[in-house]
Design a protein around this motif. Structure first.
Motif, short mmCIF file in Angstrom:
data_model
loop_
_atom_site.label_atom_id
_atom_site.label_comp_id
_atom_site.label_asym_id
_atom_site.label_seq_id
_atom_site.Cartn_x
_atom_site.Cartn_y
_atom_site.Cartn_z
N ARG A 225 0.90 -1.26 0.00
CA ARG A 225 0.08 0.11 -0.01
C ARG A 225 0.78 1.24 0.10
N ALA A 226 1.74 1.11 0.91
CA ALA A 226 2.81 2.40 1.01
C ALA A 226 3.38 2.60 -0.49
N PHE A 227 3.94 1.87 -1.14
CA PHE A 227 4.77 2.07 -2.21
C PHE A 227 3.87 2.12 -3.34
N GLY A 228 2.68 1.66 -3.30
CA GLY A 228 1.47 1.74 -4.57
C GLY A 228 1.28 3.44 -4.57
N GLN A 229 1.30 4.31 -3.47
CA GLN A 229 0.89 5.56 -3.63
C GLN A 229 2.21 6.46 -3.01
N ARG A 230 3.26 6.15 -3.47
CA ARG A 230 4.46 6.75 -2.96
C ARG A 230 4.33 8.18 -2.37
N ARG A 231 3.56 8.91 -3.15
CA ARG A 231 3.67 10.61 -2.88
C ARG A 231 2.96 10.98 -1.59
N LYS A 232 1.89 10.08 -1.11
CA LYS A 232 1.14 10.22 -0.14
C LYS A 232 1.67 10.01 1.34
N MET A 233 1.18 10.67 2.30
CA MET A 233 1.71 10.37 3.69
C MET A 233 1.02 9.09 4.19
N LEU A 234 1.62 8.58 5.09
CA LEU A 234 1.12 7.20 5.58
C LEU A 234 -0.41 7.36 6.39
N ARG A 235 -0.55 8.67 6.97
CA ARG A 235 -1.76 8.79 7.62
C ARG A 235 -3.20 8.51 6.67
N ALA A 236 -2.71 9.11 5.19
CA ALA A 236 -3.66 9.32 4.17
C ALA A 236 -3.79 7.73 3.57
N ILE A 237 -2.64 6.98 3.41
CA ILE A 237 -2.79 5.79 2.72
C ILE A 237 -3.17 4.91 3.69
N TYR A 238 -2.99 4.60 4.91
CA TYR A 238 -3.67 3.77 5.80
C TYR A 238 -5.02 4.08 6.43
N SER A 239 -5.64 5.49 5.85
CA SER A 239 -6.91 5.70 6.54
C SER A 239 -8.04 4.66 6.62
N ILE A 257 5.53 5.88 14.78
CA ILE A 257 5.82 6.23 13.51
C ILE A 257 5.22 7.78 13.38
N ASP A 258 5.90 8.59 12.58
CA ASP A 258 5.50 9.79 12.20
C ASP A 258 4.36 9.75 11.05
N PRO A 259 3.16 10.07 11.49
CA PRO A 259 2.10 9.90 10.39
C PRO A 259 2.21 10.74 9.11
N THR A 260 2.92 11.95 9.20
CA THR A 260 3.38 12.49 7.94
C THR A 260 4.41 11.93 7.25
N SER A 261 4.94 10.94 7.43
CA SER A 261 6.12 10.35 6.70
C SER A 261 5.45 9.65 5.36
N ARG A 262 6.53 9.19 4.61
CA ARG A 262 6.18 8.42 3.43
C ARG A 262 6.71 6.95 3.57
N GLY A 263 6.31 6.21 2.76
CA GLY A 263 6.94 4.62 2.93
C GLY A 263 8.37 4.34 2.62
N GLU A 264 8.82 5.63 1.75
CA GLU A 264 10.06 5.49 1.02
C GLU A 264 11.14 5.55 2.39
N SER A 265 10.51 6.12 3.36
CA SER A 265 11.43 6.43 4.81
C SER A 265 11.44 5.24 5.92
N LEU A 266 10.80 4.31 5.66
CA LEU A 266 10.33 3.29 6.66
C LEU A 266 11.19 2.17 6.51
N SER A 267 11.74 1.73 7.38
CA SER A 267 12.39 0.22 7.43
C SER A 267 11.41 -0.53 7.29
N VAL A 268 11.81 -1.93 7.30
CA VAL A 268 10.74 -3.03 7.24
C VAL A 268 10.59 -3.28 8.81
#
Ligand code: SAM
Length: 281
Positions: A225-239, A257-268
């Motif tokens: 989900r996170a990389f399907g919408q790379r530009r969105k913030m996580l809080r929007a992606i997981y809403s 986790i910072d809710p405004t971060s994006r998938g590309e900054s998150l480790s597994v």
């Protein structure tokens, strides 16, 4: 008896005798340089006692180099002509019977390998390299390390760390099971036919599992989900998972986790932290 390796001339002769025209659709670029094969085996630290799985042995140049180092190799080859020829080539190069086991199938469909495989060493078919590698890691937990040759672009993605430009789904998923290290580049001239992409070697070492299968599935869904919408913030992606972006914000923050971060900054590990919290609900 010593095992001899394949040379460029013999590889072409075998291909001719099989009337084999290397198929792009099967990623058939064969390594014709025995030094490259021996280098891969050294990098993988193959020793007697190892049971090595090789995906796509092709004409057998890497297979023979592996069999110089260990007496147990399982080769999975989709092309029937190559799968039938390989034991003949192995025997004529001094490989004792019983050292090489061949499975003539699509690697994606193989769920059972007789014995206990310990290493994966392969020049992977490039069109399916990532799904094949990830499914092997998922299905065969006794494989603790390995070396794979893949397209350089894919190698960089597999070994990428969070925050880098190349970090994406393959990087995050591969890191669930392993540490991936970009090991070396390989010249196009060692292949026949010469490919129109660059190749590199990736070495991996399995680490302690980050969680059980249920947690892995939830984590992988979050990664997709996170990389399907790379530009969105996580809080929007997981809403939609949390029933609104406000609840997603609270939940992400409580998982650290910072809710405004994006998938590309998150480790597994961070994706797994979100998954753990979801699993508890
Ligand atoms: N290992 C050989 C070498 O280095 O010379 C051949 C490598 S070539 C890049 C990829 C090989 O994988 C080919 O022999 C091809 O037929 C085989 N292959 C392609 N797709 C496959 C699949 N889904 N499962 C198993 N083998 C596959």
């Amino acid at each position: 008896m010593t095992i001899s390796l394949l040379g460029a001339g013999e590889i072409r002769e075998i291909a001719e005798s099989l009337e084999l025209h290397p198929a792009k659709s099967l990623g058939q670029n064969f390594v014709i340089d025995s030094n490259t094969c021996q280098k891969i085996v050294r990098l993988a630290v193959v020793n007697q006692g190892d049971h090595v799985v090789e995906i796509g042995p092709g004409i057998g140049s890497l297979t023979l180099a592996l069999l110089q180092a260990t007496d147990k190799v399982t080769a999975i080859e989709i092309d029937e002509r190559l799968a039938q020829q390989l034991p003949i080539t192995a025997l004529s190069h001094g490989v004792p019977k019983g050292h090489l086991q061949i499975i003539n199938d699509d690697a994606m469909k193989v769920f059972d390998i007789p014995g206990t495989p310990t290493k994966l060493v392969a020049n992977l078919p490039y069109n399916v390299s990532v799904p094949v590698l990830l499914s092997m890691l998922e299905r065969f937990p006794t494989i603790t390390s390995g070396v794979v040759m893949v397209q350089t672009e894919v190698a960089e993605r597999l070994a990428a760390r969070p925050g880098s430009k190349t970090y994406g789904v393959p990087s995050a998923k591969a890191a669930w099971w392993t540490d991936m290290i970009l090991a070396d580049s390989v010249s196009r001239s060692v292949f026949w036919p010469v490919p129109n992409v660059d190749s590199s070697l990736v070495k991996f070492i399995r680490h302690e599992p980050l969680g059980d299968e249920t947690l892995r599935r939830i984590t992988f869904d979050l990664i997709d989900r996170a990389f399907g919408q790379r530009r969105k913030m996580l809080r929007a992606i997981y809403s939609d998972i949390y029933g609104g972006s406000g609840s997603a914000e609270t939940a992400l923050a409580s998982a650290g986790i910072d809710p405004t971060s994006r998938g590309e900054s998150l480790s597994v590990e961070k994706f797994a932290a979100i998954a753990k919290q979801l699993d508890r609900r």
